[in-house]
Each structure stands twice: as C-alpha cells, then as structure tokens.
Design a protein around this motif. Structure first.
Motif, mmCIF file in Angstrom:
data_model
loop_
_atom_site.group_PDB
_atom_site.id
_atom_site.type_symbol
_atom_site.label_atom_id
_atom_site.label_comp_id
_atom_site.label_asym_id
_atom_site.label_seq_id
_atom_site.Cartn_x
_atom_site.Cartn_y
_atom_site.Cartn_z
ATOM 1 N N UNK A 111 0.785 -1.175 0.208
ATOM 2 C CA UNK A 111 -0.010 -0.129 -0.039
ATOM 3 C C UNK A 111 0.822 1.252 0.110
ATOM 4 N N UNK A 112 1.846 1.531 0.704
ATOM 5 C CA UNK A 112 2.890 2.449 0.736
ATOM 6 C C UNK A 112 3.430 2.671 -0.627
ATOM 7 N N UNK A 113 3.781 1.691 -0.998
ATOM 8 C CA UNK A 113 4.409 1.812 -2.332
ATOM 9 C C UNK A 113 3.146 2.370 -3.578
ATOM 10 N N UNK A 114 2.066 1.699 -3.445
ATOM 11 C CA UNK A 114 0.861 2.441 -4.505
ATOM 12 C C UNK A 114 0.696 3.723 -4.216
ATOM 13 N N UNK A 115 0.567 4.055 -2.777
ATOM 14 C CA UNK A 115 0.279 5.533 -2.490
ATOM 15 C C UNK A 115 1.286 6.312 -2.918
ATOM 16 N N UNK A 116 2.479 5.924 -2.860
ATOM 17 C CA UNK A 116 3.776 6.755 -3.150
ATOM 18 C C UNK A 116 3.591 6.914 -4.863
ATOM 19 N N UNK A 117 3.073 5.952 -5.678
ATOM 20 C CA UNK A 117 2.878 6.208 -7.044
ATOM 21 C C UNK A 117 1.794 6.991 -7.384
ATOM 22 N N UNK A 118 0.734 7.042 -6.470
ATOM 23 C CA UNK A 118 -0.473 7.900 -6.631
ATOM 24 C C UNK A 118 -1.379 7.366 -7.710
ATOM 25 N N UNK A 119 -1.350 5.903 -8.094
ATOM 26 C CA UNK A 119 -2.134 5.422 -9.131
ATOM 27 C C UNK A 119 -2.758 3.986 -8.506
ATOM 28 N N UNK A 120 -4.027 3.717 -8.365
ATOM 29 C CA UNK A 120 -4.537 2.408 -8.084
ATOM 30 C C UNK A 120 -4.093 1.422 -8.864
ATOM 31 N N UNK A 121 -3.665 0.106 -8.376
ATOM 32 C CA UNK A 121 -3.286 -0.903 -8.907
ATOM 33 C C UNK A 121 -4.566 -1.689 -9.746
ATOM 34 N N UNK A 122 -5.103 -0.999 -10.464
ATOM 35 C CA UNK A 122 -6.566 -1.564 -11.067
ATOM 36 C C UNK A 122 -6.608 -1.364 -12.718
ATOM 37 N N UNK A 123 -7.488 -1.886 -13.298
ATOM 38 C CA UNK A 123 -7.495 -1.926 -14.782
ATOM 39 C C UNK A 123 -8.133 -0.550 -14.871
ATOM 40 N N UNK A 124 -7.877 -0.038 -16.219
ATOM 41 C CA UNK A 124 -8.318 1.307 -16.553
ATOM 42 C C UNK A 124 -9.892 1.370 -16.470
ATOM 43 N N UNK A 125 -10.473 0.223 -16.868
ATOM 44 C CA UNK A 125 -12.048 -0.070 -16.887
ATOM 45 C C UNK A 125 -12.317 -0.052 -15.534
ATOM 46 N N UNK A 126 -11.885 -0.750 -14.499
ATOM 47 C CA UNK A 126 -12.431 -0.791 -13.263
ATOM 48 C C UNK A 126 -12.188 0.683 -12.725
ATOM 49 N N UNK A 127 -11.136 1.451 -12.949
ATOM 50 C CA UNK A 127 -10.960 2.686 -12.310
ATOM 51 C C UNK A 127 -12.226 3.724 -12.901
ATOM 52 N N UNK A 128 -12.435 3.581 -14.246
ATOM 53 C CA UNK A 128 -13.599 4.348 -14.784
ATOM 54 C C UNK A 128 -14.889 4.209 -14.063
ATOM 55 N N UNK A 129 -15.222 2.715 -13.815
ATOM 56 C CA UNK A 129 -16.551 2.183 -13.348
ATOM 57 C C UNK A 129 -16.503 2.937 -11.832
ATOM 58 N N UNK A 130 -15.552 2.886 -11.189
ATOM 59 C CA UNK A 130 -15.516 3.393 -9.697
ATOM 60 C C UNK A 130 -15.674 4.857 -9.695
ATOM 61 N N UNK A 131 -14.971 5.460 -10.562
ATOM 62 C CA UNK A 131 -15.057 7.142 -10.419
ATOM 63 C C UNK A 131 -16.397 7.526 -10.917
#
Length: 221
Positions: A111-131
């Motif tokens: 989680x620390x690494x992902x937060x430092x990157x600033x982007x969720x580790x999900x597919x673009x399709x999933x991200x768009x659906x959640x947004x």
C-alpha cells in the motif's frame, strides 16, 4: 529490541529505494489506555521502525482520546488505526484497524508503494467504473494475520478507495475487534462487509472484476 530484523530492514531499504516515487505520510491513532488497546504500543513501534528505513516516509501520531479534531477529520472509529496519505495530503480512504502483522505487514508495504505512485493498481476499466459512483461505499475486510488470502482482498478494497472519493476501504483485524467480528458473523476470512451491513457480505479473495462487481451489487441492494 527492534521488531524488524536486520534482514527485514535491508530488504525494505532496497525495495523502498527502488519503488517509492513520492513521500508517504503514515497517520497513526492510539490511546494510552491499554485495556482498550493492547496492540497500540506494538503497532506504534512497528511504524516507527518502518519510517526509519527511508526518508520518504513520515509518521504522524495522534491520541484518539484527546485529539478530537484529527479523529473527526479522518473519521477514526477505533484504535489502533493507521492511515496512509500521499505527499499532497489527499485522504484516499485507506484504513488499517489493528496491528498490520503477519501477512498484513506485506499489505502495508504494498500500500505504501502504491500510495507513493499515486495510482491504484486496477485496470482502467475498473477505475472508470469506480470514478462514476454517486453514493458512498464502505468496504470492511475482516482478516487475521495468518490468512494468506486476506492481503489480496485488503489490497482490492484499498485500491478501490484510491480510485474513488466515494469509497473507504478498511482492514479490520478480526481477533482484535472480536465484538465487531461477532456482530458481523465473521467465521472465516477474508470476510468482506459492504456499508457495515451484516447482511451484505461475501467471503473470499475474488479476482478484481468479480470483487468490484460483488461490492457494487451489495451496495445497491
């Protein structure tokens, strides 16, 4: 005596040196009342040792009983509570309730690494659906430190929280919060509860698409 071994520290120094892109602030809530939080001290020690590994990590500590402004700001419900924030201070809705030990220590590191990157580790399709979500969703993942499948479910909930301002993803250590576990009928883990409704749950570390679809289905029901 330290909790992290020399081998652990060497591994983390190398990992963080390669993977951390931006600073990450770890916000920790505790209480001095050991009868209410027997794991606060050990959690604090783990986090202190962790932030000493890399200068990009910072630890901010609050007292749950006296720092009401911070408790309200982050909507912290119980202790020990750990929250991860990126360099700009945005609250992604990532929560750890309980000591992140065993397999969940690895979850914290990822989680620390992902937060430092600033982007969720999900597919673009999933991200768009959640947004596109309009209503808030709380995903509570009950875990135990010895569960090898739990980190996958917690990381899914946390990545979903990163993808949407409407989502809070929380890890809850089932043994520490046994009263909550009883309330939500937790008998095996990972036990995922949606919107703190005991009737809206599923058990297991589903693949990304199925996990998200099941959360959204239960949230609408």
């Amino acid at each position: 005596m330290g909790i992290l071994s020399d081998k652990d520290i060497a591994y983390l120094k190398d990992l963080f040196g390669k993977e951390l892109k931006r600073k990450v602030k770890i916000v920790f809530f505790k209480t001095k009342d050991k009868t209410r939080c027997q794991y606060c001290e050990i959690t604090e020690q783990v986090l202190e040792e962790l932030v000493s590994v890399d200068p990009k990590l910072e630890l901010e500590i609050h007292d749950f009983d006296s720092d009401k402004e911070a408790v309200e700001k982050y909507q912290v419900e119980m202790v020990p509570a750990t929250i991860l924030l990126p360099e700009d201070g945005k609250d992604y809705g990532i929560r750890f309730y309980g000591v992140p030990s065993g397999h969940e220590f690895g979850t914290l590191i990822q989680d620390i690494i992902t937060v430092s990157e600033g982007k969720p580790q999900l597919s673009e399709e999933s991200i768009q659906k959640l947004q596109s979500l309009e209503e808030p969703i709380r995903i509570s993942v009950f875990v135990t430190p010895t569960c090898p499948y739990c980190p996958r479910a917690v990381l899914m909930a946390h990545n979903m929280a990163m993808a949407s301002d409407k989502i809070i993803g929380e890890m809850i250590e089932a043994n520490e919060y046994w009263e909550l576990s009883e309330e939500f009928g937790v008998s095996s883990v990972p036990h995922i509860v949606v919107n703190r409704d005991p009737s809206k749950f599923f058990v297991g570390a589903y693949p990304e698409k199925e996990f998200i679809n099941e959360v959204l289905r239960l949230a609408k029901g």
